[in-house]
Design an enzyme around this catalytic site. Structure first.
Site, PDB file in Angstrom:
ATOM      1  CB  THR A   1      45.775  49.728  47.747  1.00 26.61           C
ATOM      2  OG1 THR A   1      46.386  49.310  46.511  1.00 26.61           O
ATOM      3  CG2 THR A   1      44.391  50.285  47.485  1.00 26.61           C
TER       4      THR A   1
ATOM      5  CB  SER B   1      37.882  44.839  36.039  1.00 26.83           C
ATOM      6  OG  SER B   1      38.629  45.035  34.864  1.00 26.83           O
TER       7      SER B   1
ATOM      8  CB  SER C   1      45.472  40.440  53.868  1.00 24.32           C
ATOM      9  OG  SER C   1      45.946  40.693  52.559  1.00 24.32           O
TER      10      SER C   1
ATOM     11  CE1 TYR D   1      46.468  44.239  37.842  1.00 23.81           C
ATOM     12  CE2 TYR D   1      46.029  46.151  36.463  1.00 23.81           C
ATOM     13  CZ  TYR D   1      45.792  45.433  37.615  1.00 23.81           C
ATOM     14  OH  TYR D   1      44.893  45.895  38.545  1.00 23.81           O
TER      15      TYR D   1
ATOM     16  CB  ALA E   1      46.508  39.911  29.141  1.00 24.73           C
ATOM     17  CB  SER E   2      45.223  39.277  34.316  1.00 25.80           C
ATOM     18  OG  SER E   2      45.346  40.538  34.978  1.00 25.80           O
ATOM     19  CE  LYS E   3      42.807  43.381  37.839  1.00 25.58           C
ATOM     20  NZ  LYS E   3      42.109  42.775  38.998  1.00 25.58           N
TER      21      LYS E   3
ATOM     22  N   GLY F   1      44.495  46.750  51.525  1.00 23.50           N
ATOM     23  CA  GLY F   1      43.967  47.475  50.364  1.00 23.50           C
ATOM     24  C   GLY F   1      42.451  47.512  50.277  1.00 23.50           C
TER      25      GLY F   1
HETATM   26  N1  LIG Z   1      44.995  50.023  43.835  1.00 22.37           N
HETATM   27  C1  LIG Z   1      44.759  50.296  42.572  1.00 22.37           C
HETATM   28  O1  LIG Z   1      45.149  51.357  42.051  1.00 22.37           O
HETATM   29  C2  LIG Z   1      43.956  49.339  41.740  1.00 22.37           C
HETATM   30  C3  LIG Z   1      43.363  49.821  40.560  1.00 22.37           C
HETATM   31  C4  LIG Z   1      42.588  48.961  39.797  1.00 22.37           C
HETATM   32  C5  LIG Z   1      42.388  47.655  40.210  1.00 22.37           C
HETATM   33  N2  LIG Z   1      42.994  47.197  41.349  1.00 22.37           N
HETATM   34  C6  LIG Z   1      42.719  45.805  41.748  1.00 22.37           C
HETATM   35  O2  LIG Z   1      42.199  45.804  43.068  1.00 22.37           O
HETATM   36  C7  LIG Z   1      42.401  44.511  43.647  1.00 22.37           C
HETATM   37  C8  LIG Z   1      42.934  44.676  45.057  1.00 22.37           C
HETATM   38  O3  LIG Z   1      44.202  45.290  45.008  1.00 22.37           O
HETATM   39  P1  LIG Z   1      44.663  46.420  46.035  1.00 22.37           P
HETATM   40  O4  LIG Z   1      44.908  47.641  45.263  1.00 22.37           O
HETATM   41  O5  LIG Z   1      43.771  46.455  47.187  1.00 22.37           O
HETATM   42  O6  LIG Z   1      46.128  45.870  46.422  1.00 22.37           O
HETATM   43  P2  LIG Z   1      46.662  45.002  47.654  1.00 22.37           P
HETATM   44  O7  LIG Z   1      46.528  45.781  48.910  1.00 22.37           O
HETATM   45  O8  LIG Z   1      48.014  44.526  47.244  1.00 22.37           O
HETATM   46  O9  LIG Z   1      45.638  43.802  47.752  1.00 22.37           O
HETATM   47  C9  LIG Z   1      45.733  42.643  46.986  1.00 22.37           C
HETATM   48  C10 LIG Z   1      45.079  41.548  47.779  1.00 22.37           C
HETATM   49  O10 LIG Z   1      45.052  40.361  46.965  1.00 22.37           O
HETATM   50  C11 LIG Z   1      45.513  39.309  47.779  1.00 22.37           C
HETATM   51  N3  LIG Z   1      46.009  38.166  47.017  1.00 22.37           N
HETATM   52  C12 LIG Z   1      47.012  38.100  46.120  1.00 22.37           C
HETATM   53  N4  LIG Z   1      47.164  36.829  45.699  1.00 22.37           N
HETATM   54  C13 LIG Z   1      46.223  36.096  46.346  1.00 22.37           C
HETATM   55  C14 LIG Z   1      45.859  34.736  46.340  1.00 22.37           C
HETATM   56  N5  LIG Z   1      46.511  33.825  45.581  1.00 22.37           N
HETATM   57  N6  LIG Z   1      44.826  34.321  47.125  1.00 22.37           N
HETATM   58  C15 LIG Z   1      44.157  35.199  47.893  1.00 22.37           C
HETATM   59  N7  LIG Z   1      44.475  36.508  47.977  1.00 22.37           N
HETATM   60  C16 LIG Z   1      45.490  36.930  47.188  1.00 22.37           C
HETATM   61  C17 LIG Z   1      46.578  39.922  48.664  1.00 22.37           C
HETATM   62  O11 LIG Z   1      46.817  39.045  49.750  1.00 22.37           O
HETATM   63  P3  LIG Z   1      48.238  38.770  50.462  1.00 22.37           P
HETATM   64  O12 LIG Z   1      48.254  39.725  51.624  1.00 22.37           O
HETATM   65  O13 LIG Z   1      48.146  37.351  50.896  1.00 22.37           O
HETATM   66  O14 LIG Z   1      49.306  39.009  49.443  1.00 22.37           O
HETATM   67  C18 LIG Z   1      45.857  41.203  49.049  1.00 22.37           C
HETATM   68  O15 LIG Z   1      44.929  40.969  50.081  1.00 22.37           O
HETATM   69  C19 LIG Z   1      43.354  43.765  42.698  1.00 22.37           C
HETATM   70  O16 LIG Z   1      42.588  42.860  41.918  1.00 22.37           O
HETATM   71  C20 LIG Z   1      43.918  44.872  41.819  1.00 22.37           C
HETATM   72  O17 LIG Z   1      44.289  44.404  40.559  1.00 22.37           O
HETATM   73  C21 LIG Z   1      43.757  48.010  42.134  1.00 22.37           C
END
Ligand SMILES: NC(=O)c1ccc[n+]([C@@H]2O[C@H](COP(=O)([O-])OP(=O)(O)OC[C@H]3O[C@@H](n4cnc5c(N)ncnc54)[C@H](OP(=O)(O)O)[C@@H]3O)[C@@H](O)[C@H]2O)c1
Length: 298
Positions: A193, A144, A13, A158, A160-162, A15
């Site tokens: 994001t 991750s 959706s 967080y 721990a989950s990763k 990010g």
């Molecule tokens: N941005 C960073 O700095 C960063 C760094 C390292 C890792 N990450 C990882 O990157 C991944 C994506 O995060 P992002 O940064 O792109 O943030 P984000 O824009 O908040 O995206 C998170 C996505 O996960 C979805 N989501 C959450 N719970 C869900 C569920 N139960 N079922 C299906 N979708 C679900 C959200 O959907 P909804 O719209 O429905 O809530 C959204 O599409 C995550 O795993 C995060 O831990 C991010």
């Protein structure tokens, strides 16, 4: 495997997931962009993606998937298979950030986090693997984080989950290599994001209030993370390069970050240690990647 691949992405959706969708589809890969509730709370996001696909004739299909729900995951995978006949790459991207002193995180908050960030990929991998095994090829990608390798105070759950996701993905990698299925871990640093706006905060304020100076850890850590957040397209470009890397030539881990706090070094040392562990257990040959043979071929 065809050079154009069929890719299923969770959490599309916003990010990274949204950027992966567009970046991969623009290169001709078929994308199943899955998300929670595309007819409701994500209706605007789903409609923007569909409009983009129509306008530029991109092979993108939006599907509903909540990674915390077995039935929802299985249905989305079945729908993708019914439409495309195969899934070459599954990108476990859905996840969220939980911030706060560990003692202030309730067990319910901890369970919910693990249900999404860790058990989400468990569900997705279990749903796609029978199809990949039938194809004798496939790639499981796990988003991750640097926080899957290093630990910050007030980020413990967080992390721990990763960390859990990293262990699972590495073990899958060893188990699946002999069947021609690859497992990859992507470790982004901080990127711009909506993740920080979607942060869940530890609920037990009374516990937090007992902590003195440590009460400021979450604000300090989150301030530093958002101030150094880079352009998220870097991560999407890295994922594109990964899926276009020929089978058998992919790395297990890819660190994508402008900052280096030593995560690369941990990955290097871990690779050396793991090689010794596998050797010590007599598993080196069995955990090497072997191109899968088509069913029936010699
Ligand atoms: N941005 C960073 O700095 C960063 C760094 C390292 C890792 N990450 C990882 O990157 C991944 C994506 O995060 P992002 O940064 O792109 O943030 P984000 O824009 O908040 O995206 C998170 C996505 O996960 C979805 N989501 C959450 N719970 C869900 C569920 N139960 N079922 C299906 N979708 C679900 C959200 O959907 P909804 O719209 O429905 O809530 C959204 O599409 C995550 O795993 C995060 O831990 C991010």
């Amino acid at each position: 495997m065809n050079s154009k691949q069929v890719v299923l992405i969770t959490g599309s959706s916003t990010g990274f997931g949204r950027l992966f969708t567009e970046t991969l589809a623009r290169k001709g890969h078929t994308v199943f962009a899955t998300m929670r509730d595309p007819g409701g709370r994500n209706a605007k996001n789903a409609s923007e993606i569909r409009t983009l696909a129509e306008k530029h004739s991109l092979p993108i299909y939006v599907l509903e998937m909540d990674v915390t729900d077995d039935t929802s995951v299985e249905l989305a995978v079945d729908n993708a298979i019914a439409k495309a006949g195969r899934i070459d790459v599954a990108i476990n991207n859905a996840g969220y950030y939980l911030s706060g002193l560990e003692e202030a995180v309730t067990t319910e908050q901890a369970q919910r986090l693990m249900d999404t960030n860790f058990l989400g990929p468990v569900r997705v991998n279990r749903a796609v693997l029978p199809h990949m095994r039938r194809q004798r090829s496939g790639v499981l990608i796990h988003v991750s984080s640097g926080a899957g390798r290093v630990v910050l105070p007030s980020v413990g759950f967080y992390c721990a989950s990763k960390f859990a996701l990293e262990a699972l993905a590495e073990s899958y990698n060893y188990e699946l290599a002999g069947q021609g299925i690859e497992c990859v871990i992507v470790q982004p640093g901080a990127y711009e994001t909506p993740v920080f706006g979607n942060t869940v905060v530890a609920a037990d304020q009374a516990r937090t209030d007992t902590y003195g100076a440590a009460k400021d850890f979450p604000a300090k850590v989150n301030g530093a993370l958002s101030s150094r957040a880079g352009n998220a397209q870097e991560v999407a470009d890295a994922v594109l390069r990964i899926i276009e890397t020929p089978a058998g030539e992919k790395q297990l881990r890819y660190r994508v970050s402008a900052q280096n706090f030593g995560v690369d070094e941990i990955n290097d040392i871990s690779q050396q240690v793991q090689a010794k562990v596998l050797e010590g257990f007599g598993l080196t040959a069995d955990t090497k990647f072997r191109k899968g043979k088509a069913a029936g071929s010699a």
